[in-house]
Design an enzyme around this catalytic site. Sequence first.
Site, PDB file in Angstrom:
ATOM      1  N   HIS A 103       0.803  -1.223   0.000  1.00 28.06           N
ATOM      2  CA  HIS A 103       0.000   0.000   0.000  1.00 28.06           C
ATOM      3  C   HIS A 103       0.837   1.276   0.000  1.00 28.06           C
ATOM      4  CE1 HIS A 103      -4.423   1.126   1.051  1.00 28.06           C
ATOM      5  NE2 HIS A 103      -3.940   1.878   0.084  1.00 28.06           N
ATOM      6  N   ASP A 108     -10.340  -0.076   3.342  1.00 31.04           N
ATOM      7  CA  ASP A 108      -9.216  -0.725   4.011  1.00 31.04           C
ATOM      8  C   ASP A 108      -9.619  -1.183   5.408  1.00 31.04           C
ATOM      9  OD1 ASP A 108      -6.606  -1.469   4.839  1.00 31.04           O
ATOM     10  OD2 ASP A 108      -5.705   0.221   3.810  1.00 31.04           O
ATOM     11  N   HIS A 113      -7.379  -1.235   7.677  1.00 34.96           N
ATOM     12  CA  HIS A 113      -6.447  -0.479   8.507  1.00 34.96           C
ATOM     13  C   HIS A 113      -6.538   1.015   8.195  1.00 34.96           C
ATOM     14  CE1 HIS A 113      -4.852  -4.571   7.798  1.00 34.96           C
ATOM     15  NE2 HIS A 113      -4.618  -4.536   9.093  1.00 34.96           N
ATOM     16  N   ASP A 123      -3.903   3.158   7.968  1.00 31.79           N
ATOM     17  CA  ASP A 123      -2.764   3.659   7.190  1.00 31.79           C
ATOM     18  C   ASP A 123      -2.376   5.071   7.611  1.00 31.79           C
ATOM     19  OD1 ASP A 123      -2.873   1.279   5.884  1.00 31.79           O
ATOM     20  OD2 ASP A 123      -3.612   2.066   3.985  1.00 31.79           O
ATOM     21  N   HIS A 146       3.800   0.580   4.495  1.00 25.67           N
ATOM     22  CA  HIS A 146       2.440   0.300   4.018  1.00 25.67           C
ATOM     23  C   HIS A 146       1.393   0.658   5.065  1.00 25.67           C
ATOM     24  CE1 HIS A 146       1.785  -4.158   5.506  1.00 25.67           C
ATOM     25  NE2 HIS A 146       2.299  -3.403   6.445  1.00 25.67           N
ATOM     26  N   ASP A 182      -7.535  -1.621  -0.763  1.00 23.27           N
ATOM     27  CA  ASP A 182      -6.681  -2.658  -0.180  1.00 23.27           C
ATOM     28  C   ASP A 182      -7.521  -3.919  -0.088  1.00 23.27           C
ATOM     29  OD1 ASP A 182      -5.264  -4.336   1.622  1.00 23.27           O
ATOM     30  OD2 ASP A 182      -4.271  -2.610   2.521  1.00 23.27           O
ATOM     31  N   ASP A 193      -7.320  -6.357   1.717  1.00 20.76           N
ATOM     32  CA  ASP A 193      -7.618  -6.846   3.066  1.00 20.76           C
ATOM     33  C   ASP A 193      -8.854  -6.173   3.652  1.00 20.76           C
ATOM     34  OD1 ASP A 193      -6.881  -4.406   4.370  1.00 20.76           O
ATOM     35  OD2 ASP A 193      -4.850  -5.102   4.741  1.00 20.76           O
ATOM     36  N   GLU A 239      -1.955  -4.856  -2.198  1.00 21.44           N
ATOM     37  CA  GLU A 239      -1.762  -5.900  -1.187  1.00 21.44           C
ATOM     38  C   GLU A 239      -2.243  -7.280  -1.622  1.00 21.44           C
ATOM     39  OE1 GLU A 239       0.062  -5.500   1.378  1.00 21.44           O
ATOM     40  OE2 GLU A 239       0.153  -3.336   1.691  1.00 21.44           O
TER      41      GLU A 239
END
Length: 302
Positions: free
Chosen positions: A104, A126, A128, A130, A143, A229, A231, A274
């Site tokens: 990322h 995402d 997360h 980030d 990332h 992303d 994930d 990712e």
Amino acid sequence: MTRTVRVIGAPTDYGANRRGVDMGPSAIRYAGLAEQLERAAVEVVDDGDVRAPRAEERDPEAERFASGRAKFLRETREVATGLADRVERALGDGEVPLVLGGDHSVAIGSVTGSARNAEIGAIWFDAHGDFNTPATSPSGNVHGMPLAAVLGVGEFADVEWARAAGLDPGRVALVGLRDVDAEERAAIADSDVTTFTMSDIDERGIASVAEDALDVATDGTEGVHVSLDLDWLDPREAPGVGTPVRGGVTYREAHAALETVAERDCLRSMELVEVNPILDEGNETASLATELAASALGTKIL
């Protein structure tokens, strides 16, 4: 008029602990990206990959901030600047740049390039935030820092190659959060970024959340950058990612969100990141990435 999508690969794995994500661009192409995009009635031009030196050939600490840690910072800068130029050039030619990661950290290049000479919004799909910085990151993996970088947070405040001039935090929406570090959580709360957690999606539904996120990202902007992303999805849907977190969006929710982007006709640029084929099952995650890109670009059931 038929839109043209320019595909740009960024085969990096500088920003992650688990190797293999540098093969993501190849896996996504192999999964039939061009064919999926053609279903969205767009013309596809593949611009190849930006140059990304192998991590094994480089010292991860060769370039550092005065405080904190950001591994492979020099390499991240090299890729980001080259990628930003390519994204800017595609936009200048009237094309939609579609960046294939890589980890990322490549978002630093794609967002800064998209935000040159334009006021843009951004939606970050995402698990997360980030939003770590070199000083707050538990790992030093970049990332986990790209959104903080493009918004000039912390140590990135004076890093011109990382800051996106045309992106205001008030026009950024994080969608699907479910794994955020403690200091990162505080930094997000202190910012003007709008957040939607998985709990919001559970309570309100993905359609409502996506519409609100788009309201944020399109307010007074010339288009929206979508950072996807893989994930973001539940690991049962997208197993081939380096930092899986249980409880993500479903296959159908992901498509619904990207279809909402297409309905608004606001997509300026996008990245898919990712995808790690070493961890994948039958290239399933890469195939899903191609489908979601097509949904964002207007593929319809009828």
